[in-house]
Design a protein around this motif. Structure first.
Motif, PDB file in Angstrom:
ATOM      1  N   TYR A  36       0.858  -1.174   0.000  1.00 26.42           N
ATOM      2  CA  TYR A  36       0.000   0.000   0.000  1.00 26.42           C
ATOM      3  C   TYR A  36       0.895   1.224   0.000  1.00 26.42           C
ATOM      4  CZ  TYR A  36      -3.616  -3.327   1.246  1.00 26.42           C
ATOM      5  OH  TYR A  36      -4.473  -4.391   1.241  1.00 26.42           O
ATOM      6  N   MET A  37       0.552   2.187  -0.837  1.00 24.09           N
ATOM      7  CA  MET A  37       1.392   3.369  -0.892  1.00 24.09           C
ATOM      8  C   MET A  37       0.557   4.607  -1.171  1.00 24.09           C
ATOM      9  SD  MET A  37       3.873   3.308  -4.289  1.00 24.09           S
ATOM     10  CE  MET A  37       5.290   3.515  -3.304  1.00 24.09           C
ATOM     11  N   ASN A  42       0.861  13.383  -9.587  1.00 24.19           N
ATOM     12  CA  ASN A  42       1.599  13.647 -10.826  1.00 24.19           C
ATOM     13  C   ASN A  42       2.699  12.620 -11.098  1.00 24.19           C
ATOM     14  OD1 ASN A  42       3.489  14.465  -8.948  1.00 24.19           O
ATOM     15  ND2 ASN A  42       3.584  16.586  -9.629  1.00 24.19           N
ATOM     16  N   ARG A  43       2.880  11.663 -10.201  1.00 24.57           N
ATOM     17  CA  ARG A  43       3.861  10.591 -10.394  1.00 24.57           C
ATOM     18  C   ARG A  43       3.200   9.251 -10.700  1.00 24.57           C
ATOM     19  NH1 ARG A  43       8.827  10.952  -7.809  1.00 24.57           N
ATOM     20  NH2 ARG A  43       9.326   9.204  -9.180  1.00 24.57           N
ATOM     21  N   ILE A  44       1.932   9.252 -11.050  1.00 28.13           N
ATOM     22  CA  ILE A  44       1.186   8.007 -11.245  1.00 28.13           C
ATOM     23  C   ILE A  44       1.827   7.099 -12.294  1.00 28.13           C
ATOM     24  CG2 ILE A  44      -0.480   8.987 -12.902  1.00 28.13           C
ATOM     25  CD1 ILE A  44      -2.610   7.209 -11.530  1.00 28.13           C
ATOM     26  N   ALA A  45       2.280   7.664 -13.399  1.00 26.13           N
ATOM     27  CA  ALA A  45       2.912   6.837 -14.444  1.00 26.13           C
ATOM     28  C   ALA A  45       4.210   6.214 -13.933  1.00 26.13           C
ATOM     29  CB  ALA A  45       3.176   7.671 -15.695  1.00 26.13           C
ATOM     30  N   PRO A  58      -0.305  -3.125  -9.972  1.00 24.84           N
ATOM     31  CA  PRO A  58      -1.283  -2.191  -9.388  1.00 24.84           C
ATOM     32  C   PRO A  58      -2.674  -2.822  -9.435  1.00 24.84           C
ATOM     33  CG  PRO A  58       0.096  -1.094 -11.029  1.00 24.84           C
ATOM     34  CD  PRO A  58       0.364  -2.561 -11.142  1.00 24.84           C
ATOM     35  N   LYS A  59      -3.363  -2.839  -8.315  1.00 22.36           N
ATOM     36  CA  LYS A  59      -4.670  -3.495  -8.220  1.00 22.36           C
ATOM     37  C   LYS A  59      -5.807  -2.524  -7.931  1.00 22.36           C
ATOM     38  CE  LYS A  59      -3.706  -7.737  -8.857  1.00 22.36           C
ATOM     39  NZ  LYS A  59      -4.223  -8.332 -10.068  1.00 22.36           N
ATOM     40  N   LEU A  60      -5.545  -1.507  -7.129  1.00 23.33           N
ATOM     41  CA  LEU A  60      -6.598  -0.600  -6.694  1.00 23.33           C
ATOM     42  C   LEU A  60      -6.015   0.793  -6.574  1.00 23.33           C
ATOM     43  CD1 LEU A  60      -9.571  -0.551  -5.641  1.00 23.33           C
ATOM     44  CD2 LEU A  60      -8.618  -0.855  -3.358  1.00 23.33           C
ATOM     45  N   ILE A  61      -6.763   1.777  -7.058  1.00 21.59           N
ATOM     46  CA  ILE A  61      -6.304   3.155  -6.960  1.00 21.59           C
ATOM     47  C   ILE A  61      -7.448   4.050  -6.528  1.00 21.59           C
ATOM     48  CG2 ILE A  61      -6.705   3.669  -9.393  1.00 21.59           C
ATOM     49  CD1 ILE A  61      -4.089   5.390  -9.176  1.00 21.59           C
ATOM     50  N   LYS A  62      -7.111   5.023  -5.723  1.00 22.04           N
ATOM     51  CA  LYS A  62      -8.078   6.020  -5.265  1.00 22.04           C
ATOM     52  C   LYS A  62      -7.397   7.376  -5.364  1.00 22.04           C
ATOM     53  CE  LYS A  62     -11.256   6.844  -1.426  1.00 22.04           C
ATOM     54  NZ  LYS A  62     -12.438   6.035  -1.674  1.00 22.04           N
ATOM     55  N   MET A  63      -8.031   8.284  -6.096  1.00 23.33           N
ATOM     56  CA  MET A  63      -7.508   9.635  -6.216  1.00 23.33           C
ATOM     57  C   MET A  63      -7.947  10.444  -4.996  1.00 23.33           C
ATOM     58  SD  MET A  63      -6.036   9.172  -9.072  1.00 23.33           S
ATOM     59  CE  MET A  63      -5.464  10.740  -9.624  1.00 23.33           C
ATOM     60  N   ALA A  71      -7.632  19.704  -8.833  1.00 24.99           N
ATOM     61  CA  ALA A  71      -7.143  18.436  -9.378  1.00 24.99           C
ATOM     62  C   ALA A  71      -6.627  17.532  -8.259  1.00 24.99           C
ATOM     63  CB  ALA A  71      -6.022  18.709 -10.378  1.00 24.99           C
ATOM     64  N   PRO A  72      -6.591  16.225  -8.510  1.00 29.13           N
ATOM     65  CA  PRO A  72      -6.032  15.308  -7.506  1.00 29.13           C
ATOM     66  C   PRO A  72      -4.576  15.668  -7.198  1.00 29.13           C
ATOM     67  CG  PRO A  72      -7.139  14.080  -9.238  1.00 29.13           C
ATOM     68  CD  PRO A  72      -7.074  15.504  -9.691  1.00 29.13           C
ATOM     69  N   ASN A  73      -4.218  15.591  -5.923  1.00 33.29           N
ATOM     70  CA  ASN A  73      -2.828  15.843  -5.537  1.00 33.29           C
ATOM     71  C   ASN A  73      -2.170  14.608  -4.933  1.00 33.29           C
ATOM     72  OD1 ASN A  73      -4.353  16.018  -3.199  1.00 33.29           O
ATOM     73  ND2 ASN A  73      -3.193  17.708  -2.339  1.00 33.29           N
ATOM     74  N   LEU A  74      -2.969  13.613  -4.583  1.00 27.14           N
ATOM     75  CA  LEU A  74      -2.433  12.365  -4.039  1.00 27.14           C
ATOM     76  C   LEU A  74      -3.140  11.177  -4.680  1.00 27.14           C
ATOM     77  CD1 LEU A  74      -2.337  13.120  -0.197  1.00 27.14           C
ATOM     78  CD2 LEU A  74      -0.386  13.011  -1.749  1.00 27.14           C
ATOM     79  N   ILE A  75      -2.452  10.036  -4.666  1.00 23.94           N
ATOM     80  CA  ILE A  75      -3.057   8.773  -5.071  1.00 23.94           C
ATOM     81  C   ILE A  75      -2.799   7.749  -3.974  1.00 23.94           C
ATOM     82  CG2 ILE A  75      -3.080   9.028  -7.576  1.00 23.94           C
ATOM     83  CD1 ILE A  75      -0.368   7.667  -7.697  1.00 23.94           C
ATOM     84  N   LEU A  76      -3.796   6.941  -3.723  1.00 18.86           N
ATOM     85  CA  LEU A  76      -3.667   5.799  -2.809  1.00 18.86           C
ATOM     86  C   LEU A  76      -3.649   4.565  -3.698  1.00 18.86           C
ATOM     87  CD1 LEU A  76      -6.411   6.843  -0.215  1.00 18.86           C
ATOM     88  CD2 LEU A  76      -3.996   7.476  -0.244  1.00 18.86           C
ATOM     89  N   ILE A  77      -2.631   3.748  -3.559  1.00 20.88           N
ATOM     90  CA  ILE A  77      -2.457   2.600  -4.450  1.00 20.88           C
ATOM     91  C   ILE A  77      -2.262   1.320  -3.651  1.00 20.88           C
ATOM     92  CG2 ILE A  77      -1.024   1.588  -6.277  1.00 20.88           C
ATOM     93  CD1 ILE A  77      -0.095   4.418  -6.917  1.00 20.88           C
TER      94      ILE A  77
END
Length: 113
Positions: A36-37, A42-45, A58-63, A71-77
């Motif tokens: 989990y991270m 902006n670093r999603i790629a 990658p299995k699950l993502i939440k903006m 705009a989204p500033n974080l991602i939960l992965i």
């Protein structure tokens, strides 16, 4: 970059890169184990490419967005070592409502309601 060394180290990849974290995760995780991270949107790629390069799918993502207008500033992965290829998206997490107050979901996360 912050002039304060502690802040610079905490906020930038000075002593530990994204790839370092993913490589270590691959070593430490059992087969099908989960990583989990939280990372900058902006670093999603970079996150996805590095995870796949090291066999963490990658299995699950939440903006995460400050509010509906920004705009989204974080991602939960969630990633899974040697997991099959598919990716699910959860609904976006908004931090503040249009009145500048925490959203219901954030209040629930923080145990405020």
């Amino acid at each position: 970059m912050s002039q304060d060394k502690k802040n610079a180290v905490a906020r930038h990849e000075i002593f530990c890169t994204l790839e370092d974290v993913i490589v270590a995760s691959n070593i430490l995780l059992k087969d099908r184990g989960k990583l989990y991270m939280v990372h900058r949107a902006n670093r999603i790629a970079d996150v996805f490419c590095t995870m796949r390069k090291h066999k963490i799918e990658p299995k699950l993502i939440k903006m995460v967005q400050p509010n509906e207008k920004k705009a989204p500033n974080l991602i939960l992965i969630e990633g899974q070592k040697n997991g099959g290829v598919f990716l699910n998206w959860e609904n976006t997490l908004y931090i503040y409502n249009d009145k500048g107050e925490y959203t219901k979901e954030i209040k629930e996360i923080y145990g405020l309601i």
